[in-house]
Design an enzyme around this catalytic site. Sequence first.
Site, mmCIF file in Angstrom:
data_model
loop_
_atom_site.group_PDB
_atom_site.id
_atom_site.type_symbol
_atom_site.label_atom_id
_atom_site.label_comp_id
_atom_site.label_asym_id
_atom_site.label_seq_id
_atom_site.Cartn_x
_atom_site.Cartn_y
_atom_site.Cartn_z
ATOM 1 C CB CYS A 2 -12.600 51.499 75.627
ATOM 2 S SG CYS A 2 -12.694 52.819 74.407
ATOM 3 N NE ARG A 16 -15.017 49.445 72.644
ATOM 4 C CZ ARG A 16 -13.919 49.413 71.886
ATOM 5 N NH1 ARG A 16 -13.955 48.813 70.695
ATOM 6 N NH2 ARG A 16 -12.816 50.034 72.271
ATOM 7 C CG ASN A 79 -6.843 55.620 73.802
ATOM 8 O OD1 ASN A 79 -6.083 55.611 72.849
ATOM 9 N ND2 ASN A 79 -7.042 56.705 74.542
#
Length: 325
Positions: A2, A16, A79
Amino acid sequence: MCTGLSHTTRDHYFGRNLDLEYSYHEKVTITPRNFPFEFRRLPPLPTHHAIIGMATTAEGFPLYYDGTNDRGLSMAGLNFPGNADYKPEAPGKANVAPFEFIPWVLGQFDTVDQVETALSEVNLVDIPFSSEFPQSPLHWIISDRHRSLTVESVASGLRVYDNPYGVLTNNPTFDIQSFGLSDYMHLSTTPPENRFSERLEFDTYSRGMGAIGLPGDLSSSSRFAKAVFTKMNSVSGTSESESLSQFFHILGSVAQQRGCVQVGGDDSYEITIYSSCCNADTGVYYYTTYENSQITGVDMHAADLDSDAIVDYPLVTGQQIAMQN
């Protein structure tokens, strides 16, 4: 993996890329002001700011991946495997479970400055949502139009960093990512000068040679450097169309294509499942998906923001093609 992004033209935008090999059937989700947020170790929020973002709703609770509230404050979780370290419950602290962190912040704060003050009392406690949704190792970017923070709960404690780039990816920790940008200080948007040797002549044979050495791989540290370079040198008009286009182009510079990052068996690949861009001033949440490059929008203010019921919108995932003949 990400990439999170905060960017301001005339309006402030936040969004995002969600890079994963699978989907949790996420939807654009609006949580109105009177939906009762029940927390595991904290008092409930029966009323709060309205929130729009991407979430999976489980057992009636919106598990937000990213969101923006009706005051223009935005937040996303990315993450952070191997580094995220959540703690036991601590007396006298605001013990927030990681899956509650986004609604807890966006539900009650207006600005990054307010969040930064509140974080001094926060303990991210090791409580998973359920067996179906186990603990996710995350760190977070929190932004308004003036500044951004990165929040990381690591073995040494809760770390809060000023984020002058408005960019976040994944590992390593944010301080190391920031230090690593020093390796690219020689890059430029202009043609390079010959500093190799005064005794030699070189040919500037292509446009863009000033950025030779900018990473192009899909690792988190490389995506961080590339996204920061692209964003910090970004030139955009101030209209909604120009701003959206530029925002999605910045995210597109670090998007993941199926087949390039193998994560499991022969047919398991990480891809950019969706890219999002929320106009934090107007409350309109825009997104694209891997197989739908047309921008789709959901307006927070088209919903009843004073109700007590979550409203969600399934993603438009199929390619939308406008034929001209």
